[in-house]
Design a protein around this motif. Sequence first.
Motif, PDB file in Angstrom:
ATOM      1  N   GLY A   1       0.817  -1.204   0.000  1.00  0.00           N
ATOM      2  CA  GLY A   1       0.000   0.000   0.000  1.00  0.00           C
ATOM      3  C   GLY A   1       0.853   1.258   0.000  1.00  0.00           C
ATOM      4  N   ALA A   2       1.955   1.238   0.760  1.00  0.00           N
ATOM      5  CA  ALA A   2       2.848   2.393   0.796  1.00  0.00           C
ATOM      6  C   ALA A   2       3.504   2.609  -0.558  1.00  0.00           C
ATOM      7  N   GLY A   3       3.939   1.511  -1.179  1.00  0.00           N
ATOM      8  CA  GLY A   3       4.538   1.621  -2.502  1.00  0.00           C
ATOM      9  C   GLY A   3       3.572   2.177  -3.522  1.00  0.00           C
ATOM     10  N   SER A   4       2.340   1.711  -3.473  1.00  0.00           N
ATOM     11  CA  SER A   4       1.313   2.205  -4.390  1.00  0.00           C
ATOM     12  C   SER A   4       1.057   3.696  -4.179  1.00  0.00           C
ATOM     13  N   ALA A   5       1.064   4.136  -2.928  1.00  0.00           N
ATOM     14  CA  ALA A   5       0.788   5.546  -2.616  1.00  0.00           C
ATOM     15  C   ALA A   5       1.846   6.466  -3.206  1.00  0.00           C
ATOM     16  N   VAL A   6       3.115   6.045  -3.172  1.00  0.00           N
ATOM     17  CA  VAL A   6       4.193   6.927  -3.646  1.00  0.00           C
ATOM     18  C   VAL A   6       4.677   6.572  -5.050  1.00  0.00           C
ATOM     19  N   GLY A   7       4.044   5.554  -5.681  1.00  0.00           N
ATOM     20  CA  GLY A   7       4.409   5.202  -7.048  1.00  0.00           C
ATOM     21  C   GLY A   7       5.674   4.382  -7.159  1.00  0.00           C
ATOM     22  N   VAL A   8       5.892   3.480  -6.216  1.00  0.00           N
ATOM     23  CA  VAL A   8       7.079   2.624  -6.226  1.00  0.00           C
ATOM     24  C   VAL A   8       6.637   1.177  -6.353  1.00  0.00           C
ATOM     25  N   ASP A   9       7.231   0.446  -7.293  1.00  0.00           N
ATOM     26  CA  ASP A   9       6.914  -0.970  -7.464  1.00  0.00           C
ATOM     27  C   ASP A   9       7.496  -1.779  -6.311  1.00  0.00           C
ATOM     28  N   VAL A  10       6.684  -2.668  -5.763  1.00  0.00           N
ATOM     29  CA  VAL A  10       7.112  -3.540  -4.678  1.00  0.00           C
ATOM     30  C   VAL A  10       7.241  -4.955  -5.216  1.00  0.00           C
ATOM     31  N   PRO A  11       8.403  -5.594  -5.082  1.00  0.00           N
ATOM     32  CA  PRO A  11       8.573  -6.951  -5.611  1.00  0.00           C
ATOM     33  C   PRO A  11       7.670  -7.943  -4.890  1.00  0.00           C
ATOM     34  N   PRO A  12       7.252  -9.001  -5.580  1.00  0.00           N
ATOM     35  CA  PRO A  12       6.345  -9.979  -4.960  1.00  0.00           C
ATOM     36  C   PRO A  12       6.964 -10.695  -3.760  1.00  0.00           C
ATOM     37  N   ARG A  13       8.262 -10.911  -3.814  1.00  0.00           N
ATOM     38  CA  ARG A  13       8.941 -11.552  -2.687  1.00  0.00           C
ATOM     39  C   ARG A  13       9.790 -10.498  -1.994  1.00  0.00           C
ATOM     40  N   LEU A  14       9.468 -10.220  -0.750  1.00  0.00           N
ATOM     41  CA  LEU A  14      10.084  -9.114  -0.033  1.00  0.00           C
ATOM     42  C   LEU A  14      10.603  -9.582   1.322  1.00  0.00           C
ATOM     43  N   ARG A  15      11.849  -9.205   1.640  1.00  0.00           N
ATOM     44  CA  ARG A  15      12.415  -9.530   2.949  1.00  0.00           C
ATOM     45  C   ARG A  15      12.038  -8.450   3.962  1.00  0.00           C
ATOM     46  N   THR A  16      12.263  -7.191   3.598  1.00  0.00           N
ATOM     47  CA  THR A  16      11.931  -6.061   4.454  1.00  0.00           C
ATOM     48  C   THR A  16      11.802  -4.810   3.602  1.00  0.00           C
ATOM     49  N   MET A  17      11.015  -3.853   4.066  1.00  0.00           N
ATOM     50  CA  MET A  17      10.852  -2.594   3.353  1.00  0.00           C
ATOM     51  C   MET A  17      12.182  -1.880   3.156  1.00  0.00           C
ATOM     52  N   ALA A  18      13.129  -2.092   4.061  1.00  0.00           N
ATOM     53  CA  ALA A  18      14.425  -1.420   3.974  1.00  0.00           C
ATOM     54  C   ALA A  18      15.191  -1.806   2.718  1.00  0.00           C
ATOM     55  N   ASP A  19      14.811  -2.928   2.081  1.00  0.00           N
ATOM     56  CA  ASP A  19      15.491  -3.362   0.855  1.00  0.00           C
ATOM     57  C   ASP A  19      15.041  -2.574  -0.371  1.00  0.00           C
TER      58      ASP A  19
END
Length: 563
Positions: free
Chosen positions: A53-71
């Motif tokens: 949701g955060a990525g969508s709000a700021v226009g950033v693609d989020v990978p399907p497999r995620l370890r942590t937001m810091a990546d």
Amino acid sequence: MDMAVSGDELRDAARLARESAVVGRAVTLACWIGTSRRPVTAGQVLRKADVLGAGSAVGVDVPPRLRTMADIRALHRPWCVALATGLLHVGGGWVSGGPALERWPPGDADLLAAWLTALRAVCATESYPQDEDSVRLLAMALLAVLGEAGVPRVGGLWGPVHAALRYLCDRYDKSFWEPLHAAYRYDGPETRTPLAGLMALLAEFGAVADDPGKPLITPLGRWAAGHLAAGLPGLADPSLPASEMIAEAARFSDEEQQDHVAWGWLAERQPAEAAREVLTAAEGMPPLLRGVAVGVVQPLGEEALPAWRELMTAPRVGPHARAVLAAWGQGPELSDADWDWLAVDAAAAALQDKGPDEAFTRVWENMPGPDLDTCLVKVRATSHPDATELSQAVAEFAASGAPRSIDQVAELKVSLASSRPPIWRRVRLPVMATLGDLHDVIQVLFGWDGDHLHVFRAGKKQYSDPLMDLDNARDEEAIRLRDAMACKADKISYTYDLGACWEHEVTLEQTLARDRGQDYPFCVAYKGDSAVEYWCEDDREEPEPFDLAEVNRKLAALGQAEK
């Protein structure tokens, strides 16, 4: 390397800061969270469930497999900016809109100050683990080069940036290899263009116009070039009066940084002359500055002994001088009166530096007496010029009912990393213990023989025994457990034997009231026997069984030795 900025450029700088991509994303992210609140991880970032949701709000693609937001750099950078500027606030395991959100954007001066804080925060986050200034130094070097006439194209930037970086590391007493290591992480992922990623970072902040093939510094970048060095320990101007040099060094709490600041001044004078100037100035200074002055003179060694002898009868510097001369075998052992005076001087400096809790602790630890009233009588009996003020502050703090560090105990879980089956110990010790004390405790808990080097890591700082002379390691006796555990999420690491690398994770599980009938430190629980320190494939040794009673006997002896 400072660059002059005109009034028009200053206005342009504020506009560029306001319109920068990363600040825009930070504002959007803060608005997305708004008046609600969302949970955060132990690493102080959004949980996986909210990252999409955060990525969508700021226009950033989020990978399907995620370890942590810091990546996800494109998301983590505006997150850091939002926290640094007060657009977001993290506390108690939650994030919510911060105080700056409702009145954003601020005026030009406040905006630039917030922007600079945000850039430093991102640089610290992305720095090489052992020095949070690595990326800041890289950015300073790049901006310095771009601010010069005849700017080379991207392919030719690395040479001059490399030279500028070496100059900055020398100026601010930093390891050259750590920012150099950090620089490699900013190579272009496809073209392997040096510094392409760093250029992109500064472009996100509006400090660089990243024109392909010809990057240009912006008015905001010029402004940043003159302000990014603030807080770094530069060499003091040799023309300064001794009092101003001491004040300059005192801006830094770390003794090595103080020594580096002073060295630019000291190097231009003969040791005895320099020591005489500094100690004479220190005589009229408050305790905190006097302590800094004494500290920067001590590394001059025996060449400064004539100055110490001249000042040994001075009312305020004299006790310090007599202590130094006694340590060098050039004078008698210090009297009890001198020890008491020095203890009060240190407590008065702590009152100025850290407040009444630390001052109370210093008085309690160093002034003899069964209760506080007796200790304070001893304080006033020293005739120290700050004795009355110190006594009043400590007495008022004690009467206020505020929590006192001397009454608190930390319960720590010390785990041997990667051990299978698990090996850990749970131990309680005063929060006012130093990391040096904790080193001694861990040696007993795990049965190590103490023959090897060791190092603590708290946040991005390292601590060790100063006699080991490890690069970039601060004095483990100069930081209390209370302060070290506050560095990063109540967790620090301890490495014993830098060859075999026995890694320990130290976690603060809870803080408890001190039981006056209990000896500290003591071990309250454990799992696993002691590891075999010298393991050999050809002659396997069985682990030594953990004996809780014997370990607590040894820990109690440590506690008594400290007293």
